[in-house]
Write a protein that holds these residues in place. Sequence first.
Motif, mmCIF file in Angstrom:
data_model
loop_
_atom_site.group_PDB
_atom_site.id
_atom_site.type_symbol
_atom_site.label_atom_id
_atom_site.label_comp_id
_atom_site.label_asym_id
_atom_site.label_seq_id
_atom_site.Cartn_x
_atom_site.Cartn_y
_atom_site.Cartn_z
ATOM 1 N N MET A 1 0.736 -1.168 -0.059
ATOM 2 C CA MET A 1 -0.239 0.093 -0.042
ATOM 3 C C MET A 1 1.009 1.282 0.222
ATOM 4 N N ALA A 2 0.477 2.190 -0.694
ATOM 5 C CA ALA A 2 1.024 3.510 -0.564
ATOM 6 C C ALA A 2 0.904 4.216 0.580
ATOM 7 N N SER A 3 2.251 4.883 1.074
ATOM 8 C CA SER A 3 1.925 5.538 2.110
ATOM 9 C C SER A 3 3.144 6.689 2.381
ATOM 10 N N LEU A 7 5.305 6.274 -1.240
ATOM 11 C CA LEU A 7 4.697 7.051 -2.575
ATOM 12 C C LEU A 7 5.760 8.128 -2.746
ATOM 13 N N GLU B 216 0.391 1.216 8.273
ATOM 14 C CA GLU B 216 1.215 1.762 7.581
ATOM 15 C C GLU B 216 1.420 3.129 7.843
ATOM 16 N N ASP B 217 0.432 3.979 7.839
ATOM 17 C CA ASP B 217 0.590 5.278 7.820
ATOM 18 C C ASP B 217 0.805 6.057 9.417
ATOM 19 N N SER B 278 8.880 10.609 1.947
ATOM 20 C CA SER B 278 8.732 11.513 0.872
ATOM 21 C C SER B 278 7.686 12.620 1.019
ATOM 22 N N ARG B 284 -0.013 13.520 0.869
ATOM 23 C CA ARG B 284 -1.266 12.539 0.737
ATOM 24 C C ARG B 284 -1.773 12.087 1.948
#
Lengths: 90, 315
Positions: A1-3, A7, B216-217, B278, B284
């Motif tokens: 998953m993008a995080s 990303l 993850e975040d 990043s 995001r």
Amino acid sequence: MASASNLNTLEYDPELCTRCGMCSIVCPHRVFASGNGAAARLIDPDSCMECGACALNCEPGAIKVDSDVGCASAMIMAALTRRKEATCCG
Amino acid sequence: MTARDRLDHVLARLGVRRSGWRIRPGLYRLGEPGPESPVFVSANYTLSFDALRGALQGIDSYILVLDTFGINVWCAAGKGSFGTDELVSRIEQTRLADEVSTRTVIVPQLGATGVCAREVLRRTGFKVRFGPVRAVDIPAFLEAGEATEDMRRVTFNLKDRAVLIPVEGKIASPILAGLTLGAYLADGPVAAAGVGAAGVAGFAGFPLLMPWIPTEDFSTKGFLLGGAVGLAAAGAALLSGDGSAGQRAARAVSYVLALPAITSFIALNFTGSTTFTSPTGVKREMNRYIPVMAAMAASGILVNGARHLFGRKRG
């Protein structure tokens, strides 16, 4: 998953590579591998943090990446003050 | 004033720890360097300079200090003050070409974000060699003539994260103190303790536990950590004899809603201190989670305020 950590905007065109090896020297996350007379290879693109060191030091311009200051607090300030560019740390 | 004087001056200053964070930009001699000795480039931030100076003990060398306004190499390189133009002008200003016969300067690898090696060579005749990420690896780098993979890789281990806690705490504490006072006045000691604990979970718990929190975040890791604090505070509110059952329930719900938002916001801000996030990813994450945090905090405050509607404990 993008995080926040995987990303990114990294783009690399091996056709343009002159095999100088600079990208693999400067990358702090070992995204590129070079050597053996071959064009540099992207071995771990997800680890790119967009610091921009590779693109700045790639003479033929084979690497492109949008590099910017990465602090959330700087971006929040930029958004609040409606500035385009985030700045931080004085 | 000669470079030697400047070095003495700096050594004297460093004798009194932390008297100055900034080093005067220019060329410094370490030991008894000759025209063939290596030239290392550093930032005019005490800790950067000290790390380099410490690593170079017993190695006759030059240190070329750039003016980075007291900012460390990597952050300054990201902003461009540790950069091609400053390096070129500092090489010229210090007449480095007259001082040394070598035509190589060793720049810390993380300086590459701001330093374009071929541009420096074109403008000054000095070749840029990118040294290891950490100054402590310099002796091994000089010995081997090149940096190993490990010397080129940035880490972010438990110790790297732990040293950030005081900084993160200092940044967060003025706002946290205000929020804690506000919670105490509007609600009481349990709410105040909850806000304080949610803050500590954010600036101390999060950096320590980051890799082991199972999402993850950064923001969701913060929600989980703050959620634990929220549940504990909710439990304390329910068990307390303070107010009617309805009021206690409203308090409990408000803590579970609002406290994770505090921890999560601090955790999100930690992205700026890490060595791997990043900007695209951080943007995001901000767009996705800051509205959630705001909604949770606002609804938590509303529910807490609404407890007055439940009336006082009877009998």
